[in-house]
Design an enzyme around this catalytic site. Structure first.
Site, short mmCIF file in Angstrom:
data_model
loop_
_atom_site.label_atom_id
_atom_site.label_comp_id
_atom_site.label_asym_id
_atom_site.label_seq_id
_atom_site.Cartn_x
_atom_site.Cartn_y
_atom_site.Cartn_z
N ASP A 56 0.82 -1.28 -0.09
CA ASP A 56 -0.01 0.06 -0.04
C ASP A 56 0.81 1.37 0.08
O ASP A 56 2.00 1.25 0.15
CB ASP A 56 -0.94 -0.01 1.40
CG ASP A 56 -2.09 -1.21 1.20
OD1 ASP A 56 -2.15 -1.59 0.15
OD2 ASP A 56 -2.21 -1.54 2.33
N TYR A 109 6.52 -9.79 6.71
CA TYR A 109 6.12 -8.46 7.15
C TYR A 109 6.52 -8.09 8.60
O TYR A 109 6.61 -8.88 9.53
CB TYR A 109 4.62 -8.13 6.99
CG TYR A 109 4.16 -7.87 5.68
CD1 TYR A 109 4.23 -6.76 4.85
CD2 TYR A 109 3.65 -8.84 4.94
CE1 TYR A 109 3.84 -6.51 3.60
CE2 TYR A 109 3.00 -8.69 3.62
CZ TYR A 109 3.17 -7.58 2.90
OH TYR A 109 2.62 -7.36 1.68
#
Length: 275
Positions: A56, A109
């Site tokens: 994003d 992540y």
């Protein structure tokens, strides 16, 4: 015609995410401009250009991947010379045709929080254990996501200096999923939720809104594939990117010092002169 995979790192601050969008800067857009400028590909469709992770806006990466077909030789420095400083190709590999960059076995992540004295990492770790395994993550995604079931391999929480590091490992993730997971863990740390409440947010039809954490603290660390990829790392690219990160760290540290000094001065005025 060879199939090539590139390992890409970037600072996401200046980009509207990874995936191409019209009229706004994206990492994929800049990367395609560089590949076309270097004569490595002429057209993304003809080259069957594909990406692995669609991070994003504001999210960073140290190990995202892309793949494409080309007849040209790969020179990492040639590509990097055509890229902005905050995007670097760190490594490349010639891969077999069946290799599918979009389907890694695992994505890693990392979310970084500033450690406050009030934070309870033990409760956070207890809550994080509920994420492991296969669950319906509807409360950690958009309601429009058709298949909210995902498998989380592991969630690890550690303290390093003034930071709390949250590492999340899974095959695939929903939009904003990691940032909403971190939000829930932070709510546990602050006493708004109990660790066992996490189970009630999973595998349920009861909808609970979770505000996603800011994207700037999130890093896509790496992707792991089922086939062994013989990556050829570029030492110069590593040095250049490390240098940029250190430069930016110094700038942000000095900015923080200035803001701290301003805040301290106003507090002093408030205490002594605004009676």
């Amino acid at each position: 015609m060879r199939k090539i995979a590139l390992k890409v790192a970037y600072i996401g601050t200046n980009y509207h995410g990874f995936q191409r969008q019209p009229d706004v800067p994206t990492v994929e857009g800049k990367l395609l401009e560089a590949l076309e400028g270097a004569g490595i590909i002429e057209d993304p469709k003809r080259a069957r250009f594909q990406i692995a992770g669609r991070t994003d806006r504001g999210v960073h990466a140290l190990g995202n991947f892309v793949s494409f077909f080309t007849e040209e030789d790969i020179h990492v420095n040639q590509i990097n010379d055509l890229l902005p400083r905050d995007i670097r190709v760190l490594a490349w590999a010639s891969v077999m045709y069946p290799f599918k960059v979009r389907y890694p076995l695992e994505r890693h992540y990392r979310y970084i929080l500033h450690r406050e004295e009030s934070m309870d990492t033990y409760s956070m770790a207890e809550a994080a254990a509920h994420f492991r395994g296969t669950h319906d993550f509807s409360n950690f995604s958009r309601r429009s996501d058709r298949d909210p079931v995902r498998r989380i391999n592991d969630v690890r929480i550690s303290e390093v200096g003034d930071s709390i590091i949250i590492d999340v490992y899974g095959e695939s993730f929903l939009w904003q999923m990691v940032r909403k997971m971190v939000r829930a863990l932070l709510m546990v740390s602050e006493g708004e939720l109990a660790p066992d409440d996490m189970a009630g947010l999973l595998d349920t039809d009861r909808r609970v809104f979770l505000e996603p954490m800011p994207p700037e603290n999130l890093i896509l660390m790496d992707l792991k594939y089922g086939v062994k990829i013989k990556l050829r790392h570029d030492e110069y690219a590593f040095k250049r990117f490390i240098s940029l990160l250190e430069e930016e760290f110094k700038v942000y540290r000095e900015m923080s010092m200035v803001r701290r000094a301003m805040s301290d001065h106003l507090r002093d005025l408030q205490e002594h002169e605004l009676d």
